[in-house]
Write a protein that holds these residues in place. Structure first.
Motif, PDB file in Angstrom:
ATOM      1  N   ARG A   1       0.838  -1.191   0.000  1.00  0.00           N
ATOM      2  CA  ARG A   1       0.000   0.000   0.000  1.00  0.00           C
ATOM      3  C   ARG A   1       0.879   1.250   0.000  1.00  0.00           C
ATOM      4  O   ARG A   1       1.965   1.267   0.562  1.00  0.00           O
ATOM      5  CB  ARG A   1      -0.885  -0.036   1.255  1.00  0.00           C
ATOM      6  N   GLU A   2       0.398   2.292  -0.657  1.00  0.00           N
ATOM      7  CA  GLU A   2       1.149   3.542  -0.701  1.00  0.00           C
ATOM      8  C   GLU A   2       1.269   4.129   0.708  1.00  0.00           C
ATOM      9  O   GLU A   2       0.411   3.950   1.560  1.00  0.00           O
ATOM     10  CB  GLU A   2       0.438   4.545  -1.623  1.00  0.00           C
ATOM     11  N   PHE A   3       2.357   4.857   0.901  1.00  0.00           N
ATOM     12  CA  PHE A   3       2.620   5.432   2.210  1.00  0.00           C
ATOM     13  C   PHE A   3       1.528   6.419   2.589  1.00  0.00           C
ATOM     14  O   PHE A   3       1.106   7.255   1.792  1.00  0.00           O
ATOM     15  CB  PHE A   3       3.979   6.141   2.206  1.00  0.00           C
ATOM     16  N   SER A   4       1.059   6.280   3.841  1.00  0.00           N
ATOM     17  CA  SER A   4       0.021   7.170   4.363  1.00  0.00           C
ATOM     18  C   SER A   4       0.592   7.943   5.542  1.00  0.00           C
ATOM     19  O   SER A   4       0.945   7.348   6.571  1.00  0.00           O
ATOM     20  CB  SER A   4      -1.208   6.363   4.798  1.00  0.00           C
ATOM     21  N   PHE A   5       0.672   9.250   5.383  1.00  0.00           N
ATOM     22  CA  PHE A   5       1.175  10.075   6.474  1.00  0.00           C
ATOM     23  C   PHE A   5       0.218  10.040   7.660  1.00  0.00           C
ATOM     24  O   PHE A   5       0.646  10.098   8.818  1.00  0.00           O
ATOM     25  CB  PHE A   5       1.360  11.511   6.005  1.00  0.00           C
TER      26      PHE A   5
ATOM     27  N   ALA B   1       0.991  -3.630  19.558  1.00  0.00           N
ATOM     28  CA  ALA B   1      -0.240  -3.838  18.793  1.00  0.00           C
ATOM     29  C   ALA B   1      -0.354  -2.856  17.631  1.00  0.00           C
ATOM     30  O   ALA B   1      -0.716  -3.228  16.507  1.00  0.00           O
ATOM     31  CB  ALA B   1      -1.447  -3.706  19.720  1.00  0.00           C
ATOM     32  N   ILE B   2      -0.025  -1.590  17.878  1.00  0.00           N
ATOM     33  CA  ILE B   2      -0.170  -0.567  16.837  1.00  0.00           C
ATOM     34  C   ILE B   2       0.852  -0.773  15.720  1.00  0.00           C
ATOM     35  O   ILE B   2       0.543  -0.600  14.531  1.00  0.00           O
ATOM     36  CB  ILE B   2      -0.057   0.831  17.469  1.00  0.00           C
ATOM     37  N   LEU B   3       2.074  -1.166  16.066  1.00  0.00           N
ATOM     38  CA  LEU B   3       3.062  -1.437  15.031  1.00  0.00           C
ATOM     39  C   LEU B   3       2.629  -2.593  14.132  1.00  0.00           C
ATOM     40  O   LEU B   3       2.892  -2.591  12.920  1.00  0.00           O
ATOM     41  CB  LEU B   3       4.418  -1.748  15.660  1.00  0.00           C
ATOM     42  N   SER B   4       1.959  -3.574  14.712  1.00  0.00           N
ATOM     43  CA  SER B   4       1.480  -4.694  13.895  1.00  0.00           C
ATOM     44  C   SER B   4       0.369  -4.260  12.944  1.00  0.00           C
ATOM     45  O   SER B   4       0.207  -4.832  11.857  1.00  0.00           O
ATOM     46  CB  SER B   4       0.983  -5.829  14.786  1.00  0.00           C
TER      47      SER B   4
ATOM     48  N   ARG C   1       0.975  -3.203   9.136  1.00  0.00           N
ATOM     49  CA  ARG C   1       1.173  -4.194   8.091  1.00  0.00           C
ATOM     50  C   ARG C   1      -0.119  -4.513   7.334  1.00  0.00           C
ATOM     51  O   ARG C   1      -0.105  -5.287   6.398  1.00  0.00           O
ATOM     52  CB  ARG C   1       1.738  -5.488   8.687  1.00  0.00           C
ATOM     53  N   ILE C   2      -1.228  -3.931   7.787  1.00  0.00           N
ATOM     54  CA  ILE C   2      -2.505  -4.182   7.109  1.00  0.00           C
ATOM     55  C   ILE C   2      -2.452  -3.606   5.697  1.00  0.00           C
ATOM     56  O   ILE C   2      -2.095  -2.443   5.498  1.00  0.00           O
ATOM     57  CB  ILE C   2      -3.669  -3.570   7.902  1.00  0.00           C
TER      58      ILE C   2
ATOM     59  N   SER D   1      -8.420   2.168  13.746  1.00  0.00           N
ATOM     60  CA  SER D   1      -8.129   0.919  14.459  1.00  0.00           C
ATOM     61  C   SER D   1      -7.024   1.119  15.485  1.00  0.00           C
ATOM     62  O   SER D   1      -7.085   0.588  16.597  1.00  0.00           O
ATOM     63  CB  SER D   1      -7.732  -0.177  13.465  1.00  0.00           C
ATOM     64  N   MET D   2      -5.996   1.891  15.121  1.00  0.00           N
ATOM     65  CA  MET D   2      -4.909   2.171  16.062  1.00  0.00           C
ATOM     66  C   MET D   2      -5.437   2.870  17.307  1.00  0.00           C
ATOM     67  O   MET D   2      -5.104   2.490  18.450  1.00  0.00           O
ATOM     68  CB  MET D   2      -3.851   3.042  15.391  1.00  0.00           C
TER      69      MET D   2
END
Length: 566
Positions: free
Chosen positions: A374-378, A427-430, A433-434, A445-446
Motif C-alpha cells: 500500500r502507498e505510504f500514508s502520512f 499492537a499498533i506497530l502490527s 502491516r494491514i 483501528s490504532m
C-alpha cells in the motif's frame, strides 16, 4: 464445601477411564473422559464464585503441627488465586483434551497419551490448590516427569534427546526449589503458607554464605525458589528446554504453553509475602525477565519453523510475566499468564490444523501470491507515532518527574502505564502491516486499540488487583519492595523511546525510498547480533561444553577412586 476435593479428582477419574479396557472402545472412553474434564471446569468455576463471595476454603487431612505423622501432607487451600488458576487450567485442559481425542485417535499409543493428558490436568489442579509448600513441590516435580513422558515418540532420536534435555534442566530447578523448602523449614520451622509468612515477617535471620557477605533468610529462601520458578517458566538462562521439547505432539504443547509453563508466575504469587521481604530477589527477577524478553524476541524473529517461532514467543512472554513479578505487580502477572494461556493454547491448536493441512496438501502455503504494498500514508504514520510515543511519553514524564503523588499511586501507576505503553506499541506497530485498507480505517483501528488496552490495564489496576489482593496495604508493601531507582526507570524510558523513534523513522524513510546512513560499527553490530540470534546466542553450545567438562571431571574422580581402591 469439602466437595471441592472432587474437582481435581475428576480429571484423574477421566484418565483411569481411558486406561481401562481395550483398544476397540478407546475412542468412546476418551469421549466419556471429556465430560469429566468439563465437570472439573464447571466445578472450578463454582469454586471461584464461592471463594469470591464466602472466602478461602481450607481442607486438611493432617495435623499442621505434626507433619512427621504423615509422609505426604495432603490438603487443599483454595483462595482467589488458586480458584482463578483452577478455572484457567480446567478450561484450557478440557478444550485441549477434546481436540486431542480427534487429533491422536489414529496414533498407536493414543491410550497412553490421552490418559497422561488428563492426569496432567489433575496434577496441575492439585498443585495450584496445595495447602502447603511441600505438597506444591511434589506435584511441581511430577510435571517434570510428565513433560518427559509426554514427548510421546521416544523412538525418534531428536524427540528423545529433547525430552532428556527438558527433564535434566527441569530437575535442576526442582533441586533448587527443594533446597529453598529445606532452608525455609530450617529457618522458620513450618511449611504451612500462612504460618511461614508470619514467622518470616517476625524473624530476622542473617546468613553468611561467604566470608564478609551477609544476606537475610528470606532472600536466601526466595532466591532458590526463584531459580525453580525460572526453570519451569523457561526464563533465561534455563530456557533451552522449551525449544528442545517441540517435537512433542501439538496438543501437548497447547497444554504446556497455556498451563504448565505458567507455574513460575503462580509460584511467585503464591509466595508473594515471602518475596516481598526481599527487594534484592525481586530486582533480580525483573532483570532476568527483561533479559528473557529481549533474548526470546530476537530468537523468535530468526525462526522459520512455525512451532519454534511460537515456542520462542512463549519464552519472551514468560519473561514479561517474571518481569511484572519483579516490579511487584503480582496481579498484573496473573492476568498476563491468563491472557497468554488462552491465546497461546488456541494458537497451538490452530497450528496443529495448519501442520495437518500442510501434510495433506504439499502445495501449502501457496507460493507466488503477494499483496501489492500500500502507498505510504502520512495519516497512519503520524497516528502511530502520536499514540505510541508522544502521548505516553508526556504522561509518563509528567507523572514521574512533575506531579507529586503518593508512593502507592505513583509506583503502581507507573508500572501499569509502562506496560500500557509497551503493549499498545506492539499492537499498533502490527497494524501498520494491514494491506488494502483505507488509511483512515487503519488509523481508527490504532486509536481504538490504544483505548481498549488503556481500559484493560485500568481494569487490572483497580478491579483485578483488588480481587486478588483485597488489602491495599499488602499491595503497597509489594510495590515498595520492588521500587526501582529513579535513574534506572528514566534510563528504561529513554531506551524504549529511542527504539520507537528509530522504528517510525525507518518506516518513514523506507516508504519514501530513502536510505539511512549508519556508522560502520553499527553495521558490524547488526551483523553480529543477527548471527548471535540465528545461533540462539550459542547458549546451547555453552551448556554442551559445560556438560563435557563436567563429564571429564566426573570420569577423573571415578577413575581416581577406582585406582585408590586397588
Amino acid at each position: 464445601m469439602s466437595i471441592v476435593v472432587l474437582v481435581p479428582l475428576l480429571p484423574l477419574i477421566g484418565a483411569l477411564i481411558v486406561v481401562a479396557g481395550g483398544s476397540d472402545s478407546l475412542h468412546k472412553r476418551a469421549k466419556l473422559a471429556v465430560y469429566f474434564l468439563g465437570a472439573a471446569f464447571i466445578g472450578s468455576a463454582l469454586t471461584l464464585w464461592h471463594v469470591a463471595t464466602e472466602g478461602p476454603i481450607t481442607i486438611r487431612f493432617y495435623d499442621p503441627e505434626s507433619l512427621a505423622s504423615l509422609v505426604f501432607p495432603m490438603g487443599f487451600y483454595i483462595d482467589r488465586l488458586s480458584a482463578v488458576m483452577m478455572t484457567l487450567i480446567s478450561c484450557v485442559g478440557m478444550i485441549v483434551y477434546t481436540y486431542s481425542v480427534g487429533n491422536m485417535f489414529q496414533d498407536y499409543n493414543a491410550r497412553r497419551y490421552l490418559s497422561l493428558m488428563a492426569f496432567t490436568v489433575f496434577v496441575l489442579l492439585c498443585m495450584v490448590s496445595s495447602a502447603n509448600i511441600m505438597m506444591l513441590f511434589i506435584f511441581w516435580q511430577l510435571l517434570s516427569y510428565l513433560l518427559y513422558i509426554l514427548a510421546h515418540n521416544h523412538s525418534h532420536g531428536p524427540t528423545l534427546a529433547g525430552a532428556f534435555r527438558t527433564y535434566t534442566l527441569l530437575r535442576v530447578g526442582d533441586v533448587a526449589f527443594l533446597t529453598g523448602i529445606v532452608l525455609a523449614y530450617q529457618l522458620y520451622g513450618t511449611l504451612e503458607f500462612g504460618t511461614l509468612f508470619e514467622r518470616a515477617a517476625e524473624t530476622s535471620v542473617l546468613l553468611a554464605p561467604l566470608p564478609g557477605i551477609e544476606i537475610s533468610g528470606a532472600t536466601a529462601v526466595t532466591l532458590f525458589l526463584l531459580i525453580g520458578g525460572l526453570c519451569k517458566s523457561a526464563n533465561f538462562p534455563f530456557h533451552i528446554w522449551l525449544p528442545s521439547s517441540l517435537f512433542a505432539p501439538t496438543p501437548m504443547h497447547a497444554l504446556l504453553h497455556a498451563g504448565i509453563i505458567n507455574a513460575g508466575g503462580f509460584l511467585i504469587n503464591r509466595l508473594a509475602p515471602l518475596f516481598g521481604m526481599s527487594p534484592t530477589v525481586l530486582h533480580l527477577a525483573f532483570a532476568i525477565g527483561l533479559i528473557t524478553v529481549i533474548v526470546g524476541g530476537l530468537m523468535m524473529l530468526r525462526q522459520n519453523d512455525i512451532k519454534r517461532k511460537l515456542g520462542y514467543s512463549t519464552i519472551g512472554q514468560m519473561g514479561y510475566m517474571i518481569m511484572e513479578c519483579g516490579l511487584g505487580a503480582f496481579a498484573l502477572a496473573v492476568f498476563h499468564l491468563i491472557a497468554h494461556g488462552f491465546f497461546k493454547g488456541s494458537v497451538f491448536l490452530y497450528c496443529g490444523n495448519v501442520i495437518h493441512d500442510a501434510r495433506k496438501h504439499p502445495g501449502m502455503p501457496h507460493v507466488g501470491h503477494s499483496d501489492k504494498p500500500r502507498e505510504f500514508s502520512f495519516l497512519t504514520w503520524f497516528t502511530g507515532l502520536f499514540t505510541t510515543l508522544l502521548i505516553p511519553l508526556v504522561i509518563l514524564l509528567a507523572i514521574h518527574d512533575v506531579l507529586d503523588m503518593p508512593l502507592l499511586e505513583s509506583q503502581g501507576l507507573m508500572i501499569f502505564l509502562f506496560f500500557i505503553w509497551i503493549t499498545s506499541t506492539q499492537a499498533i506497530l502490527s497494524l501498520t502491516r494491514i494491506q488494502g485498507v483505507a488509511s483512515w480505517k487503519v488509523s481508527a483501528s490504532m486509536i481504538s486499540v490504544w483505548f481498549f488496552i488503556i481500559f484493560i490495564y485500568l481494569f487490572l489496576a483497580e478491579t483485578f488487583t483488588a480481587f486478588l489482593y483485597p488489602d491495599p496495604a499488602e499491595v503497597e508493601f509489594y510495590l515498595q519492595a520492588a521500587a526501582l531507582p529513579d535513574w534506572l526507570f528514566s534510563t528504561i524510558v529513554v531506551a524504549v523511546s529511542l527504539v520507537i523513534i528509530t522504528t517510525w523513522s525507518y518506516m518513514y524513510i523506507s516508504a519514501k525510498g530513502g536510505s539511512i546512513r549508519v556508522p560502520g560499527w553499527i553495521k558490524s553490530f547488526k551483523v553480529r547480533l543477527y548471527t548471535l540470534s540465528m545461533n540462539r546466542f550459542y547458549i546451547e553450545k555453552m551448556y554442551e561444553g559445560l556438560g563435557r567438562v563436567f563429564s571429564r571431571v566426573l570420569n577423573r574422580i571415578v577413575g581416581h577412586d577406582k585406582g585408590w581402591s586397588k
